[in-house]
Design an enzyme around this catalytic site. Structure first.
Site, short mmCIF file in Angstrom:
data_model
loop_
_atom_site.label_atom_id
_atom_site.label_comp_id
_atom_site.label_asym_id
_atom_site.label_seq_id
_atom_site.Cartn_x
_atom_site.Cartn_y
_atom_site.Cartn_z
N LYS A 224 2.79 95.07 -26.33
CA LYS A 224 1.96 94.18 -25.51
C LYS A 224 1.88 92.79 -26.15
O LYS A 224 1.96 92.67 -27.38
CB LYS A 224 0.59 94.80 -25.26
CG LYS A 224 -0.47 94.44 -26.26
CD LYS A 224 -1.87 94.81 -25.82
CE LYS A 224 -2.79 94.42 -26.97
NZ LYS A 224 -4.02 93.85 -26.74
N LYS B 230 -3.92 100.49 -36.32
CA LYS B 230 -4.36 99.45 -37.27
C LYS B 230 -4.51 100.01 -38.68
O LYS B 230 -4.23 99.32 -39.65
CB LYS B 230 -5.65 98.79 -36.78
CG LYS B 230 -5.41 97.97 -35.53
CD LYS B 230 -6.46 96.91 -35.27
CE LYS B 230 -6.01 96.05 -34.08
NZ LYS B 230 -6.97 95.14 -33.58
N LYS C 14 -2.54 88.22 -29.34
CA LYS C 14 -2.84 86.93 -29.96
C LYS C 14 -2.59 86.95 -31.45
O LYS C 14 -2.46 85.91 -32.08
CB LYS C 14 -4.26 86.47 -29.62
CG LYS C 14 -5.38 87.44 -29.93
CD LYS C 14 -6.71 86.78 -29.56
CE LYS C 14 -7.71 87.68 -28.89
NZ LYS C 14 -8.34 88.69 -29.74
P1 ATP Z 1 -5.55 91.24 -31.11
O1 ATP Z 1 -4.12 90.82 -31.22
O2 ATP Z 1 -6.48 90.47 -32.01
O3 ATP Z 1 -5.75 92.73 -31.14
P2 ATP Z 1 -5.46 90.92 -28.26
O4 ATP Z 1 -4.66 89.73 -27.87
O5 ATP Z 1 -4.82 92.25 -28.09
O6 ATP Z 1 -6.02 90.74 -29.71
P3 ATP Z 1 -8.14 91.59 -27.47
O7 ATP Z 1 -9.22 90.74 -28.04
O8 ATP Z 1 -7.93 92.94 -28.08
O9 ATP Z 1 -6.77 90.80 -27.43
O10 ATP Z 1 -8.38 91.78 -25.92
C1 ATP Z 1 -9.24 91.03 -25.11
C2 ATP Z 1 -9.04 91.46 -23.67
O11 ATP Z 1 -7.77 91.02 -23.21
C3 ATP Z 1 -9.08 92.97 -23.44
O12 ATP Z 1 -9.69 93.25 -22.20
C4 ATP Z 1 -7.64 93.35 -23.41
O13 ATP Z 1 -7.41 94.53 -22.69
C5 ATP Z 1 -7.03 92.14 -22.73
N1 ATP Z 1 -5.64 91.95 -23.14
C6 ATP Z 1 -5.21 91.62 -24.37
N2 ATP Z 1 -3.87 91.52 -24.41
C7 ATP Z 1 -3.45 91.80 -23.16
C8 ATP Z 1 -2.14 91.87 -22.55
N3 ATP Z 1 -1.06 91.63 -23.26
N4 ATP Z 1 -2.07 92.18 -21.24
C9 ATP Z 1 -3.18 92.42 -20.52
N5 ATP Z 1 -4.44 92.37 -21.03
C10 ATP Z 1 -4.57 92.07 -22.33
#
Ligand code: ATP
Ligand code: LTN
Length: 344
Positions: A206, A126, A209
């Site tokens: 991955k 980041k 969002k």
């Molecule tokens: P951002 O894009 O804002 O970093 P994110 O979609 O990666 O957000 P987080 O808020 O970081 O989501 O994660 C919330 C939870 O969802 C965490 O436990 C994370 O490990 C899980 N998670 C997020 N994206 C994935 C994914 N693609 N596959 C499996 N688990 C996920």
């Protein structure tokens, strides 16, 4: 204690703690969030003492618009409930409603080293993209405070959180060693399947969002048509067979998604589509995804529209969380040498 009294003592169940950031942009949470985390949180509710929170203080590390942050915090709370988190079984609260999180983070900041924070992959990634705040640097220390305040036994998260959890464990062990037992050392719980759902447009990344490309991500609020379109446009690998392999990351990801939504194993899915092409497989996958997501998005709209009920759930959650967190914070203060005032 009499046998009768012993019988009436509620058995202490292991404590589960987890949360997500309300950094969802317009789309809200994704099927990655659901499959990697939320779905497991729901299943754990019957056997564990579960606490699920919305990490709104963590979201400040990317300085969101205040109105957007307010809205998204309620969006995430509503999505927890729509996904099956039951406020009568689990504690649901927003991080900023429990001051002990920021207070405990300070204590742990004085225990974490610069080197430990510097080597966090998420910070490195980041801070390469944007100029980083000190908050982003100490993000995993606040995360440790979140977890340790509740004497957590188990933290269910997706695979990307493993390194942060390792830091939480190290900080707990270090503190306990220095001052005597204060914090439970938490274990991480990463699901065997679905711990890393990949982007539909770049299967080496991955699903996230905050991806700028909306086609890469299926949101839990997407309509059936949107889901079908995104799956139709999902990238595939060279060749035409529906077979998972290390050098076929796109199809492997789609097969895993199909398995999660239908319950079929990888081998069963491969057998089912052995002589069929991508179009047929994608159409079956789209049906399965719509069937998984549609009931959640319908419940979500109802829950999100009832602001008073949501507010009451967060209020009740904050009361319980404050009670538990304050107890641990006081213990830590005392061990560290803060003066306790009498008669307060
Ligand atoms: P951002 O894009 O804002 O970093 P994110 O979609 O990666 O957000 P987080 O808020 O970081 O989501 O994660 C919330 C939870 O969802 C965490 O436990 C994370 O490990 C899980 N998670 C997020 N994206 C994935 C994914 N693609 N596959 C499996 N688990 C996920
Ligand atoms: N960093 C986590 C969100 C988070 C969290 C936590 C998860 C903040 N504090 C405590 C589990 C336990 C993420 O999912 N990005």
């Amino acid at each position: 204690m009499s046998t009768q009294a012993q019988k009436e003592q509620p058995t202490k169940r292991p404590i589960i703690f987890s949360g997500m950031q309300p950094t969802s942009g317009a789309g809200g949470l994704t099927i990655g969030n659901y499959i990697g985390a939320l779905k497991n949180w729901v299943e754990l509710q019957n056997d564990y003492d579960c606490i699920y929170f919305i990490a709104d203080l963590h979201a400040l590390t990317i300085r969101p618009e205040p109105a957007a942050l307010r809205k998204q915090t309620l969006d995430v709370a509503a999505m927890y409930i729509a996904s099956g988190i039951d406020p009568d079984k689990s504690v649901i609260f927003a991080q900023s409603h429990v001051p002990a999180h920021a207070q405990c983070a300070w204590l742990l900041n004085c225990f974490a080293s610069m080197g430990e924070c510097q080597k966090m992959t998420q910070f490195k990634e980041k801070s390469e993209k944007h100029s980083a705040s000190v908050g982003l640097f100490t993000y995993p220390v606040l995360q440790a405070a979140d977890i340790l305040l509740y004497q957590t036994n188990l933290v269910p998260v997706g695979a990307d959180q493993k390194q942060h959890l390792e830091l939480s464990r190290n900080l707990a062990e270090r503190f306990n060693h220095y001052y005597s037992d204060t914090f439970t050392v938490p274990e991480v719980f990463i699901p065997k399947v679905g711990a890393r759902v990949m982007s539909l447009q770049d299967p080496t990344k991955k699903m996230s969002k905050s991806d700028e490309n909306p086609k890469a991500t299926i949101f839990l609020t997407d309509s059936a048509d949107e889901i079908r379109n995104k799956i139709k446009r999902a990238v595939t690998d060279s060749g035409t067979d529906i077979r998972a392999a290390e050098d076929r990351p796109a199809v492997t990801n789609l097969i895993e998604l199909y398995g999660i939504a239908t319950g079929y194993t990888q081998a069963e899915t491969e057998a089912q589509f052995e002589s069929k092409g991508y179009a047929e497989f994608k159409s079956a996958l789209a049906d399965a995804m719509v069937a998984m997501v549609e009931p959640i998005s319908k419940r979500y709209q109802e829950i999100r529209n009832d602001k008073a009920a949501l507010n009451a759930i967060l209020k009740k959650g904050a009361e319980e969380a404050n009670r538990r967190a304050t107890r641990t914070l006081r213990k830590a203060y005392k061990k560290m040498g803060m003066v306790e005032l009498e008669n307060v």
